[in-house]
Design an enzyme around this catalytic site. Structure first.
Site, PDB file in Angstrom:
ATOM      1  N   ARG A   2      46.246  60.152  30.098  1.00  0.00           N
ATOM      2  CA  ARG A   2      47.174  61.172  29.530  1.00  0.00           C
ATOM      3  C   ARG A   2      48.518  61.033  29.883  1.00  0.00           C
ATOM      4  O   ARG A   2      49.375  61.072  29.096  1.00  0.00           O
ATOM      5  CB  ARG A   2      46.573  62.347  29.683  1.00  0.00           C
ATOM      6  CG  ARG A   2      44.982  62.606  28.951  1.00  0.00           C
ATOM      7  CD  ARG A   2      44.959  61.853  27.908  1.00  0.00           C
ATOM      8  NE  ARG A   2      43.652  62.032  27.038  1.00  0.00           N
ATOM      9  CZ  ARG A   2      43.004  61.550  26.099  1.00  0.00           C
ATOM     10  NH1 ARG A   2      43.847  60.185  25.867  1.00  0.00           N
ATOM     11  NH2 ARG A   2      41.986  61.778  25.358  1.00  0.00           N
TER      12      ARG A   2
ATOM     13  N   SER B  75      31.599  63.367  19.910  1.00  0.00           N
ATOM     14  CA  SER B  75      32.928  62.807  19.808  1.00  0.00           C
ATOM     15  C   SER B  75      33.296  62.057  21.013  1.00  0.00           C
ATOM     16  O   SER B  75      32.493  61.987  21.997  1.00  0.00           O
ATOM     17  CB  SER B  75      33.809  63.997  20.048  1.00  0.00           C
ATOM     18  OG  SER B  75      33.644  64.732  21.295  1.00  0.00           O
TER      19      SER B  75
END
Length: 406
Positions: free
Chosen positions: A99, A182
């Site tokens: 990230r 997911s």
């Protein structure tokens, strides 16, 4: 205040969520959208994202697909691995460490194109919203951040699909029902969450795993490999020099075929809830154990034990999104200083989901066979010295004993 946004840089994968976000930003903020897709070695074809962005009206010069694989491993994964960072003792932080790099590149593009804002597709329940936004604000304190999942009323996958169909946004067939789970992937790992994984008592179905073979189906013969380290970083496998990304890719393939690196974890999210996830980190698991193996020879006891005390704090900072914080940088400086002599070779055996260190050697080894031997050490160590050492260590215990027994 939607009228104050003229241009926004969106972290864009081309999947359902970010494709809907792209259109939603154009409609809601009446702004120009710049798309940024990071190639972090997730193993997917990224060019379709370009075509989808163009179809949505994004100018070709405002579509960025950047190969960040070498930077990702060299400047993010390897520094983290020097720390032996594990969140809650188990998780190798594969999603967390990606990230800050994505956030950094988004801000670079925003500055280059004079964008007013940046946007991401993270939900309001997870950790990624925190990681992205702490990165944005650390690098551009006054940047505007748009987090659609915290603003819009598209609160389910069904509503997302309805919105997509209304606006002629292509929807993959496997998204037309409730997705079974997911996933997020990069070169370091693949994570899976949700749906079939939400009950922590239920075993992870085998079809969830995508990066590793079932250990039960792995080869019946072990594979022995060596990893060379210089200054705390891996530089070669089986004597063949490799770049950071190539080295990790090579270990990923080795780990994949031996079923190495699977982790079923119930973790504590930064936002406060517990979540259950399945992580596959094949190459990272091998690398982590190899790095610890070479440190066993080359780090002094005091330095090694201090590192083990710092590692949980360092891991928590990365998990919570504080890569660009001064405390992470302070810890990194201490960790990197400890690695100056972490050089040598580790031999490992890979077999049916397991990694074992079977040998290590280093020109900077602190291991002295002459001192530690059970045979005649020819005076290298005087065992009589231990008596005084033990008595000094026992002094306070003896004083306590005499007081409490008196």
């Amino acid at each position: 205040m939607t009228d104050s946004i003229n241009r926004v840089v969106l972290a864009y994968s081309g999947g359902l969520d970010t494709s809907v976000i792209l259109k939603w930003l154009q409609q809601t903020y009446k702004c120009e959208v710049v798309t940024f897709t990071a190639d972090l070695g997730q193993g997917e074809e990224l060019e379709p994202a370009r075509k989808k962005a163009e179809a949505a009206g994004v100018k070709p010069e405002h579509i960025f697909i950047d190969d960040l694989r070498e930077e990702f491993v060299k400047d993010y994964v390897f520094p983290m691995m020097r720390a032996n960072a594990l969140y809650e003792g188990l998780y190798l932080l594969g999603t967390s460490i990606a990230r800050p790099l994505i956030a950094k590149r988004q801000i670079e593009i925003a500055r280059m194109l004079n964008a007013d804002a940046v946007s991401h597709g993270a939900t309001g329940k997870g950790n990624d919203q925190v990681r992205f936004e702490l990165g944005y604000y650390a690098l551009a304190p006054d940047i505007k951040v748009i987090a659609p999942w915290r603003e819009w009323d598209l609160t389910s996958r069904t509503k997302l699909i309805e919105f997509a169909e209304q606006h002629q946004i292509p929807v993959s067939k496997d998204k037309r029902g409730e997705a079974p789970f997911s996933t997020d992937a990069n070169m370091l790992h693949t994570s899976s969450e949700g749906k079939v994984l939400e009950d922590p008592w239920d075993e992870v179905p085998d079809y969830v795993y995508s990066r590793t073979v079932n250990p039960e189906d792995a080869p019946n013969e072990p594979e022995v490999i060596t990893i060379d380290f210089e200054g705390g970083d891996g530089v070669a496998i089986n004597g063949v020099g490799m770049s950071p990304a190539t080295l990790l890719e090579t270990l990923n393939e080795m780990g994949r075929r031996h079923g190495i690196g699977r982790l079923d974890l119930v973790e504590n999210r930064f936002v406060g809830m517990k979540s259950r996830g399945m992580y596959e980190t094949p190459g990272g698991t091998i690398y982590h154990l190899a790095h610890r193996g070479i440190e066993q020879l080359t780090l002094d006891r005091g330095a090694a034990h201090l590192k083990d005390e710092l590692a949980p704090r360092y891991a928590e900072l990365i998990y919570n999104g504080f890569w660009f914080s001064p405390e992470r940088e302070m810890l990194q400086a201490a960790i990197d200083h400890s690695q100056t002599k972490v050089t040598g070779t580790v031999r490992l055996k890979l077999y049916k989901g397991n990694v074992s260190v079977t040998g290590r050697k280093s020109p900077f080894s602190l291991y002295s066979e002459k001192v530690v031997t059970f045979e005649d050490d020819q005076g290298a160590y005087d065992q009589r010295d231990a008596a005084g050492f033990i008595k000094l260590q026992a002094l306070r215990l003896r004083l306590l004993g005499r007081r409490d027994q008196g």
